[in-house]
Design a protein around this motif. Structure first.
Motif, short mmCIF file in Angstrom:
data_model
loop_
_atom_site.label_atom_id
_atom_site.label_comp_id
_atom_site.label_asym_id
_atom_site.label_seq_id
_atom_site.Cartn_x
_atom_site.Cartn_y
_atom_site.Cartn_z
N THR A 348 23.16 -68.12 -24.74
CA THR A 348 24.00 -69.28 -24.42
C THR A 348 24.68 -69.14 -23.07
O THR A 348 24.72 -70.08 -22.28
CB THR A 348 25.05 -69.49 -25.52
OG1 THR A 348 24.39 -69.65 -26.78
CG2 THR A 348 25.88 -70.74 -25.25
N CYS A 349 25.22 -67.96 -22.77
CA CYS A 349 25.92 -67.77 -21.50
C CYS A 349 24.95 -67.88 -20.33
O CYS A 349 25.28 -68.46 -19.28
CB CYS A 349 26.63 -66.42 -21.48
SG CYS A 349 28.01 -66.30 -22.62
N ARG A 350 23.76 -67.30 -20.49
CA ARG A 350 22.75 -67.38 -19.43
C ARG A 350 22.36 -68.84 -19.17
O ARG A 350 22.19 -69.27 -18.03
CB ARG A 350 21.53 -66.55 -19.82
CG ARG A 350 20.37 -66.60 -18.83
CD ARG A 350 20.70 -65.87 -17.53
NE ARG A 350 19.52 -65.81 -16.66
CZ ARG A 350 18.65 -64.80 -16.64
NH1 ARG A 350 18.83 -63.75 -17.45
NH2 ARG A 350 17.64 -64.80 -15.81
N ILE A 351 22.21 -69.61 -20.24
CA ILE A 351 21.84 -71.02 -20.10
C ILE A 351 22.96 -71.81 -19.43
O ILE A 351 22.72 -72.61 -18.52
CB ILE A 351 21.50 -71.62 -21.48
CG1 ILE A 351 20.27 -70.92 -22.06
CG2 ILE A 351 21.25 -73.13 -21.37
CD1 ILE A 351 20.02 -71.24 -23.53
N PHE A 352 24.19 -71.57 -19.86
CA PHE A 352 25.34 -72.26 -19.25
C PHE A 352 25.44 -71.90 -17.76
O PHE A 352 25.77 -72.75 -16.93
CB PHE A 352 26.64 -71.87 -19.96
CG PHE A 352 27.04 -72.82 -21.05
CD1 PHE A 352 28.25 -73.49 -21.00
CD2 PHE A 352 26.21 -73.06 -22.13
CE1 PHE A 352 28.64 -74.36 -22.00
CE2 PHE A 352 26.58 -73.93 -23.15
CZ PHE A 352 27.80 -74.59 -23.08
N TYR A 353 25.16 -70.63 -17.43
CA TYR A 353 25.22 -70.20 -16.04
C TYR A 353 24.13 -70.89 -15.21
O TYR A 353 24.38 -71.36 -14.10
CB TYR A 353 25.04 -68.68 -15.95
CG TYR A 353 25.24 -68.11 -14.57
CD1 TYR A 353 26.51 -67.72 -14.13
CD2 TYR A 353 24.17 -67.97 -13.69
CE1 TYR A 353 26.70 -67.21 -12.85
CE2 TYR A 353 24.36 -67.47 -12.41
CZ TYR A 353 25.63 -67.08 -12.00
OH TYR A 353 25.79 -66.57 -10.74
#
Length: 359
Positions: A348-353
């Motif tokens: 999720t964090c990688r996608i948001f980034y």
């Protein structure tokens, strides 16, 4: 044939969601699939939803939910003369002190492979090879098929797996029963459902009165899943529906299920950010335990050391969004991941980034 990405169809779906939203209070829908999160972020779906409709990312990334202890175990084995083979996403996930990539830089034999089959090929040339077997029901059949083949050949080979396979429906049930977010429904994972079919969702759907819709990965798929869940809520229904009929069958992939049932059995296991999940893992059955590295190698107790400030646990449980994390995008980036959610393309964090200008 209908073009599922036709702008008019998408516009009509958004209008329908807006009309339905006027008939409900605040609604929280969770998905448990990194590919769904890619679609939601890439196409700005949250931006077009009414304020009272929230779609929450859950624990849909197998790399992200692999525990720090499991990563530390792989590093311990690498430091004790085992050749560790791993899929690329696991290579950079931080353990308590280092990652497998850093262990390799210190002289350990760590190799990235594309599949368990590649790892077996290495084992035929080298001694003491361990494959880090991760993934949900989507990848477990490939592990199972390889172990069946090795067992049937009945040849001695120094090949083992560090078994990190998990099942998705049990964690969904945990989130409905013990989670800190009051969820009103689930968008069920499309890839997993191609294997499992719809049956695993029936019991938790009925037990917790939670609408569940299996969805595909185009924008219209996600929007249609939201519409179907809202209609169930308005009609005071709770049932399992299949929006992704072009890929998911009621019975699922029977051949893949047969392979999993031959090799694995449900076990209670912790997920990163969660306590022990009942039936949350897939353990090797007795006749396949000779391939389990933990059955042949004694690993000393390992205590997890979660980095200060990291809220991956809350993100995986759906309690926070990546943008709530004080480390997001500053201390924690894809080039310098502090938590597991920033490493994998499914995290999720990688996608948001990646789509940070759109979220």
């Amino acid at each position: 044939m209908i073009n599922i990405n036709d702008k008019q169809i998408i516009k009509k779906a958004i209008e329908t969601i807006n009309k339905l939203s006027q008939k409900v209070d605040d609604v929280k829908i969770m998905h448990v699939c990194g590919s769904h999160e890619h679609t939601i972020c890439k196409y700005g779906i949250r931006e077009v939803l009414p304020e009272n409709i929230t779609v929450i990312p859950g624990p849909g990334c197998p790399v992200c939910v692999t525990t720090q202890k499991e990563i530390d175990t792989a590093i311990y084995l690498a430091e004790n003369n085992y050749t560790i083979t791993t899929l690329g996403d696991m290579y950079r996930v931080p353990g308590s002190e280092k990652s497998l990539m850093e262990a390799q830089s210190e002289g350990c034999d760590v190799r990235i492979v594309y599949s368990i089959s590649d790892a077996v090929k290495i084992a035929k040339e080298d001694n003491k090879v361990v494959f880090v077997a991760i993934g949900f029901e989507t990848t477990a059949p490939t592990t199972g098929a390889e172990l069946i083949s090795l067992k049937n050949k009945n040849k001695d080979i120094n090949f083992y797996i560090l078994n990190c396979h998990r099942q998705t429906p049990p964690v969904m049930e945990f989130l409905l029963n013990e989670g800190n977010v009051n969820l009103d429904g689930f968008i069920c994972p499309g890839h997993v459902s191609t294997i499992t079919g719809l049956k695993p969702y029936y019991e938790p759907c009925k037990k917790y009165n939670a609408p569940m819709v299996v969805a595909g990965f185009e924008p219209i798929d996600v929007l249609m899943a939201i519409i179907m869940i809202l209609k169930q809520i308005i009609n005071r229904e709770a049932k399992v529906e299949n929006e992704y009929k072009r890929a998911v069958r009621e019975e699922g992939n029977v051949i893949a299920q047969k392979i999993m049932n031959e090799v694995f059995e449900p076990i209670d296991i912790p997920w990163r950010g969660f306590p022990v999940i009942k039936n949350g893992g897939l353990g090797l059955k007795e006749k396949y335990k000779k391939f389990d590295i933990l059955e042949v190698e004694e690993v000393p107790p390992i205590k997890e050391k979660i980095p200060k400030g990291c809220i991956c646990d809350k993100i995986l449980r759906g309690e926070k969004f990546p943008t709530d994390c004080p480390l997001f995008g500053t201390v924690c980036t894809p080039l310098n991941p502090v938590g597991s959610c920033m490493v994998s393309d499914e995290g999720t964090c990688r996608i948001f980034y990646k789509y940070r200008k759109l979220v």
